[in-house]
Design a protein around this motif. Structure first.
Motif, PDB file in Angstrom:
ATOM      1  N   GLU A   1      10.111  -2.348   1.197  1.00 54.55           N
ATOM      2  CA  GLU A   1       8.889  -1.940   1.908  1.00 54.55           C
ATOM      3  C   GLU A   1       7.963  -1.272   0.896  1.00 54.55           C
TER       4      GLU A   1
ATOM      5  N   ASP B   1       4.889  -0.878   0.601  1.00 49.31           N
ATOM      6  CA  ASP B   1       3.792  -0.050   1.103  1.00 49.31           C
ATOM      7  C   ASP B   1       4.267   1.359   1.471  1.00 49.31           C
ATOM      8  N   HIS B   2       5.590   1.479   1.613  1.00 50.57           N
ATOM      9  CA  HIS B   2       6.170   2.789   1.951  1.00 50.57           C
ATOM     10  C   HIS B   2       6.975   3.375   0.798  1.00 50.57           C
TER      11      HIS B   2
ATOM     12  N   GLY C   1      -0.431  11.431   5.049  1.00 49.27           N
ATOM     13  CA  GLY C   1      -1.177  10.251   4.589  1.00 49.27           C
ATOM     14  C   GLY C   1      -2.626  10.326   5.047  1.00 49.27           C
TER      15      GLY C   1
ATOM     16  N   GLU D   1      -4.149   7.382   9.373  1.00 52.08           N
ATOM     17  CA  GLU D   1      -4.121   6.081  10.061  1.00 52.08           C
ATOM     18  C   GLU D   1      -2.690   5.530  10.025  1.00 52.08           C
TER      19      GLU D   1
ATOM     20  N   LYS E   1       0.515   3.194   9.560  1.00 52.52           N
ATOM     21  CA  LYS E   1       0.869   2.033   8.736  1.00 52.52           C
ATOM     22  C   LYS E   1       1.870   1.204   9.539  1.00 52.52           C
TER      23      LYS E   1
ATOM     24  N   PRO F   1       3.185   0.109  14.314  1.00 52.91           N
ATOM     25  CA  PRO F   1       2.505   1.224  13.630  1.00 52.91           C
ATOM     26  C   PRO F   1       3.368   2.480  13.623  1.00 52.91           C
TER      27      PRO F   1
END
Ligand SMILES: CC[C@H](C(=O)O)C(=O)SCCNC(=O)CCNC(=O)[C@H](O)C(C)(C)COP(=O)(O)OP(=O)(O)OC[C@H]1O[C@@H](n2cnc3c(N)ncnc32)[C@H](O)[C@@H]1OP(=O)(O)O
Ligand SMILES: [Co+2]
Length: 134
Positions: A36, A38-39, A103, A106, A108, A115
């Motif tokens: 992952e 993005d994480h 963060g 918003e 993710k 989300p």
């Protein structure tokens, strides 16, 4: 506002070793590892009758769990994830109450394709809280 316990996450230094431990010693069924980026983690899930266990190891240079593992090299419980019906409404209500949403604020897309948001551990009795859209 919060609903089901979606998962309890354990940060580990070696995802392969932790997977083998849960599979071979605890007889658990473990999903294949999923990067992952993005994480900043690679994760596996253990499906239990009443919730899931997420095992996660750092991925990449700026993993958000690197400092956690530096403090606890053998790993440890990292976060709990609660489901919410409306993650944006939950976020707005939490921000209005003074809680810190981590963060950009918003959501993710998380490991389940839904989300997710994170709330600062210092605002929740030293526990990192993840919210996932049900
Ligand atoms: C694929 C997505 C997957 C999913 O389920 O869908 C995931 O769950 S991804 C999980 C990984 N992502 C995250 O954890 C994002 C949110 N986390 C963060 O933004 C950071 O980890 C943060 C801000 C919670 C902590 O960052 P860092 O450790 O670099 O900051 P500090 O060292 O300054 O820590 C501040 C303070 O908080 C304590 N701390 C840190 N992590 C935890 C934790 N997991 N549980 C409890 N407490 C934590 C840390 O010890 C510091 O306390 P202090 O008393 O000031 O020393
Ligand atoms: Co999680």
């Amino acid at each position: 506002m919060i609903g089901r316990l979606n998962h309890v996450a354990i940060a580990v230094p070696d995802l392969g070793a932790a997977t083998a431990l849960y599979r071979d010693t605890l007889g658990a069924t473990v999903t294949p590892p999923k990067a992952e980026p993005d994480h900043g983690v690679t994760v596996v899930f253990i499906e239990l009758p009443n919730t899931k266990i997420e095992l996660l190891e750092p991925l990449g240079e700026n993993s958000p769990i690197a400092a956690f593992l530096a403090k606890s090299p053998s790993g440890g419980i990292h976060h709990v994830c609660y489901e919410v019906d409306d993650i944006l409404a939950a976020r707005d209500r939490l921000k209005a109450s003074g809680a810190r949403v981590l963060g950009t604020g918003e959501p993710k897309i998380g490991a389940h394709g839904k989300p997710v948001l994170f709330l600062h551990p210092k605002d929740f009795n030293g526990t990192l809280v993840e919210l996932e859209q049900a």
